[in-house]
Design an enzyme around this catalytic site. Sequence first.
Site, mmCIF file in Angstrom:
data_model
loop_
_atom_site.group_PDB
_atom_site.id
_atom_site.type_symbol
_atom_site.label_atom_id
_atom_site.label_comp_id
_atom_site.label_asym_id
_atom_site.label_seq_id
_atom_site.Cartn_x
_atom_site.Cartn_y
_atom_site.Cartn_z
ATOM 1 N N GLY A 39 48.793 31.877 -87.915
ATOM 2 C CA GLY A 39 48.313 32.496 -87.066
ATOM 3 C C GLY A 39 49.330 33.423 -86.813
ATOM 4 O O GLY A 39 50.453 34.093 -87.660
ATOM 5 N N VAL A 40 49.261 34.886 -86.179
ATOM 6 C CA VAL A 40 49.952 36.611 -86.585
ATOM 7 C C VAL A 40 50.725 36.561 -85.217
ATOM 8 O O VAL A 40 51.145 37.236 -84.987
ATOM 9 C CB VAL A 40 49.152 37.580 -87.220
ATOM 10 N N GLY A 41 49.655 35.381 -84.328
ATOM 11 C CA GLY A 41 50.869 35.886 -82.353
ATOM 12 C C GLY A 41 50.612 33.946 -81.922
ATOM 13 O O GLY A 41 49.034 33.236 -82.578
ATOM 14 N N GLN A 46 48.954 29.211 -74.852
ATOM 15 C CA GLN A 46 48.069 27.692 -76.135
ATOM 16 C C GLN A 46 48.239 26.448 -76.831
ATOM 17 O O GLN A 46 47.424 26.125 -76.982
ATOM 18 C CB GLN A 46 47.898 29.040 -77.240
ATOM 19 N N GLY A 100 40.591 36.832 -84.146
ATOM 20 C CA GLY A 100 40.357 36.094 -83.873
ATOM 21 C C GLY A 100 41.586 35.675 -83.238
ATOM 22 O O GLY A 100 42.245 36.330 -82.202
ATOM 23 N N CYS A 101 41.155 34.377 -82.564
ATOM 24 C CA CYS A 101 42.147 33.355 -81.431
ATOM 25 C C CYS A 101 41.972 32.324 -81.343
ATOM 26 O O CYS A 101 41.174 31.195 -82.296
ATOM 27 C CB CYS A 101 42.082 33.877 -80.357
ATOM 28 N N LEU A 102 43.365 31.692 -82.064
ATOM 29 C CA LEU A 102 43.528 29.996 -82.577
ATOM 30 C C LEU A 102 43.084 28.950 -81.264
ATOM 31 O O LEU A 102 42.775 28.318 -81.337
ATOM 32 C CB LEU A 102 44.887 29.969 -82.402
ATOM 33 N N HIS A 143 46.609 41.388 -77.177
ATOM 34 C CA HIS A 143 46.060 40.009 -77.014
ATOM 35 C C HIS A 143 47.163 38.922 -76.846
ATOM 36 O O HIS A 143 46.687 38.101 -76.248
ATOM 37 C CB HIS A 143 45.853 39.441 -78.983
ATOM 38 N N GLU A 144 47.772 39.199 -77.344
ATOM 39 C CA GLU A 144 49.769 37.993 -76.805
ATOM 40 C C GLU A 144 49.383 38.137 -75.398
ATOM 41 O O GLU A 144 49.279 36.803 -74.029
ATOM 42 C CB GLU A 144 50.921 37.736 -77.635
ATOM 43 N N HIS A 147 47.069 36.465 -72.710
ATOM 44 C CA HIS A 147 46.812 35.146 -72.789
ATOM 45 C C HIS A 147 47.775 35.021 -71.799
ATOM 46 O O HIS A 147 47.944 33.484 -70.711
ATOM 47 C CB HIS A 147 47.517 34.782 -73.656
HETATM 48 ZN ZN ZN Z 1 44.380 34.424 -78.481
#
Ligand code: ZN
Length: 181
Positions: A39-41, A46, A100-102, A143-144, A147
Amino acid sequence: MGHPVLRARARALDPSDIKSPAVQRLIDDMFDTMREYQGVGLAAPQVHESLRIFVAGFAPAPGDEDEEDEGDADRRVPVMALINPEITPVAGELVEDWEGCLSIPDIRGKVPRAKQIVVRAHDRRGKRIEIRASGFTARVIQHETDHLDGVLFFDRMKSFETLTFLDEFGRYWSREEVEAE
Ligand SMILES: [Zn+2]
């Protein structure tokens, strides 16, 4: 996706707790998890910790430098661990791009985000910092930070027309690899 912690508002950290071994260990574990899943973040909810922390960072592998064009350079995200981040958009301009998202594996969609932001936060040593970011880095930070408020990228999409499985994304939409966040 589906775990209630991903939809909760995460708790702010007391700055004096940032240097505690438990928080430092959590940050290290989050970097490990983010890298393991490419991932990048990654935000603390999560990994089921409802705290206002995220980590991010991505650089293309050294072997890929030759083929690097401006698109790749734009995808470079500095390594950071931000605590209690607060985002201010710099201008009103929104740009749409793929995310995208983990926590939502193997799905991509186009999400509008502020092109330029200023983020104020604490770093992992507890120091107050201010970062100005644009492009892909600004996107990852937004994005992060979402969350931490229980917001997933689906919630930000203008329409679901671009919602795409990873296989189809590779087949029809991508000429370059997109990193999951
Ligand atoms: Zn995410």
